[in-house]
Design an enzyme around this catalytic site. Structure first.
Site, PDB file in Angstrom:
ATOM      1  CD  GLU A 177       2.714  -6.816   8.058  1.00  0.00           C
ATOM      2  OE1 GLU A 177       2.333  -5.753   8.591  1.00  0.00           O
ATOM      3  OE2 GLU A 177       2.017  -7.831   8.067  1.00  0.00           O
ATOM      4  CG  HIS A 225       1.854  -1.397  11.737  1.00  0.00           C
ATOM      5  ND1 HIS A 225       2.399  -0.177  12.052  1.00  0.00           N
ATOM      6  CD2 HIS A 225       2.129  -1.592  10.423  1.00  0.00           C
ATOM      7  CE1 HIS A 225       2.963   0.345  10.964  1.00  0.00           C
ATOM      8  NE2 HIS A 225       2.819  -0.500   9.970  1.00  0.00           N
ATOM      9  CE  LYS A 283      -1.249   1.370   4.808  1.00  0.00           C
ATOM     10  NZ  LYS A 283      -0.445   0.495   5.672  1.00  0.00           N
TER      11      LYS A 283
HETATM   12  C1  LIG Z   1       0.585   0.356   6.317  1.00  0.00           C
HETATM   13  C2  LIG Z   1       1.000  -0.937   6.829  1.00  0.00           C
HETATM   14  C3  LIG Z   1       2.347  -1.315   6.777  1.00  0.00           C
HETATM   15  C4  LIG Z   1       3.454  -0.395   6.322  1.00  0.00           C
HETATM   16  O1  LIG Z   1       3.819   0.420   7.388  1.00  0.00           O
HETATM   17  P1  LIG Z   1       4.963   1.530   7.330  1.00  0.00           P
HETATM   18  O2  LIG Z   1       5.220   1.817   8.765  1.00  0.00           O
HETATM   19  O3  LIG Z   1       4.393   2.720   6.629  1.00  0.00           O
HETATM   20  O4  LIG Z   1       6.134   0.984   6.645  1.00  0.00           O
HETATM   21  C5  LIG Z   1       2.673  -2.587   7.210  1.00  0.00           C
HETATM   22  N1  LIG Z   1       1.738  -3.432   7.672  1.00  0.00           N
HETATM   23  C6  LIG Z   1       0.432  -3.110   7.731  1.00  0.00           C
HETATM   24  C7  LIG Z   1      -0.549  -4.105   8.235  1.00  0.00           C
HETATM   25  C8  LIG Z   1       0.030  -1.846   7.332  1.00  0.00           C
HETATM   26  O5  LIG Z   1      -1.271  -1.506   7.416  1.00  0.00           O
END
Ligand SMILES: *Cc1c(COP(=O)(O)O)cnc(C)c1O
Length: 425
Positions: free
Chosen positions: A286, A209, A81
């Protein structure tokens, strides 16, 4: 349109938008920044001032090296994304990352590159049933959840899934907080793991996250400790817990290296304490922003200007740019401090700076880059500004609101990177 051929399998139904055009191969010893300046010059000579971006795909290889060096136990699954440019994904696939997808569209895009379903995680905890069924049909096995309702959908539509329980990270602070929308409370996890067991679903680990562009490196420590508790609860409920997903939150902008290194130290220490290597637990993350943010540079020009005098005779300026909030700069309003662009103009002496408001081109007054003024010299219509580090959450969030086109992005790569892509079977 020329047909791209380098290092990729023909995706089914590939369209012109999916594969825009071949990347520019940079001349030896030429940087992407030099390409930006050359394009500005070419456009200006022909009397054009359209905004554009350059994606320096070589940056991905160096970000990948840095990531693996700092976090040797962690396998990266790039978050699509953040920036889903086809060539960017293709380079990452060639470098060997996995992919984090959040929708059927992203799954389709990554699978069309020839990436094996085992290298994909479907990491949106709240998914549409049709997208779950698509993942099941394609053999994408690892999915996340954070509620009982999601488990019921998964039991019905993807009973063979290997699930990760996403937990909340309540104390973390970040530019894009995610914990209000996603993540189960630690107290609810025992129940969820039990329900999964009763539904015959396999939970194989935990994920979290801390929020995109996290400002509290210690948050990883708390979250990893909480995941350790979830692993214990999972084992008690009869699950085989073997996969830990650290999410992301790592910064990508130039100057954030020290913060990333601190995060890596916190993560490595917490892993050693709660998930020592001998446990055999596999660790993934991720990262999106960490890989993509410094890949893209935007060049925009001033299409209109206004000067005003404040009481006391202070001069203020407003610059109207051909790219703004409804284009690629939607995230700027979330930045904790405004970004100061590079001014592409020669001044005979150090120029005086004025408080300037930067507006986008649309007729909506909300369409401004930053909520505060920035200090810039006196510029004119037709002058150019450069914004580095706009590879994350930028063009992918663009709209054509008010009839302004989506800014063209030129992919660029070194001859070395091109040979790497050509070597991919
Ligand atoms: C947006 C998102 C990411 C990417 O995160 P960044 O901190 O911007 O690198 C990873 N995992 C999930 C589930 C996300 O929603």
């Amino acid at each position: 349109m020329n047909t791209p051929s380098v290092g990729r399998r023909e995706p089914p139904g590939a369209s012109e938008t999916l594969w825009p055009s071949e990347p520019i191969t940079l001349a030896p010893e030429t940087s992407a920044r030099q390409l930006v300046l050359k394009k500005i010059q070419e456009l200006s000579i022909s009397g054009r001032h359209d905004a554009f971006m350059v994606a320096d795909l070589d940056v991905l290889a160096s970000r990948h090296r840095t990531f693996l060096q700092a976090l040797p136990r962690v396998q990266p699954f790039y978050a699509v994304k953040c920036n889903s440019r086809p060539w960017l994904l293709l380079v990452l696939a060639a470098l060997g990352t996995g992919f984090d997808c959040a929708s059927q569209g992203e799954l389709e895009q990554v699978l069309s590159l020839g990436v094996a379903p085992s290298r994909i995680i479907f990491a949106n905890p709240c998914k549409a049933v049709s997208h779950i069924r698509y993942a099941a049909r394609c053999g994408v096995q690892i999915l996340t959840f954070d509620s009982e309702e999601e488990l019921i959908k998964l039991a019905q539509h993807h009973p063979g899934a290997r699930l990760l329980l996403r937990i909340q990270t309540p104390g973390s602070r970040s530019t894009f907080p995610l914990h209000t929308k996603f993540g189960a409370h630690l107290e609810a996890c025992g129940h969820l793991l039990q329900v999964a067991r009763e539904l015959g679903l396999a939970v194989v680990g935990a994920s979290f996250h801390v929020g995109s562009d996290c400002h509290t490196p210690q948050s990883y420590r708390q979250a990893i400790a909480d995941c350790h508790s979830v692993f214990e609860m999972g084992c008690k409920a009869g699950h085989h817990m073997s996969l830990l997903n650290l999410g992301a939150g790592f910064p990508g902008i130039e100057g954030s290296e020290a913060r990333f290194e601190e995060m890596a130290r916190v993560v490595n220490a917490a892993l050693a304490q709660y998930f020592p290597e001998a446990t055999g637990v596999e660790v993934i993350a991720e990262p999106g922003r960490f890989y993509a943010e410094s890949v893209c540079t935007a060049a925009v020009s001033i299409i209109a200007k206004k000067a005003s005098l404040e009481p006391g005779g202070h001069r203020k300026l407003a610059y109207y740019l051909n790219e703004g909030h409804y284009g690629a700069f939607r995230v700027f309003l979330r930045d904790p401090v405004p970004r100061i662009p590079i001014v592409v103009k020669e001044f005979p002496t150090e120029p005086r700076l004025f408080p300037c408001t930067l507006y986008g081109p649309t007729c909506d007054a909300f369409d401004r880059l930053f909520s505060t003024e920035v200090q810039l010299p006196e510029l004119d219509v037709g002058d150019w500004l450069i914004f580095p580090d706009v590879g994350a959450y930028s063009s992918c969030m663009s709209s054509t609101f008010n009839g302004f086109p989506i800014t063209t992005v030129y992919d660029a790569m070194s001859p070395q990177l091109r040979s790497l892509l050509e070597a991919v079977p």
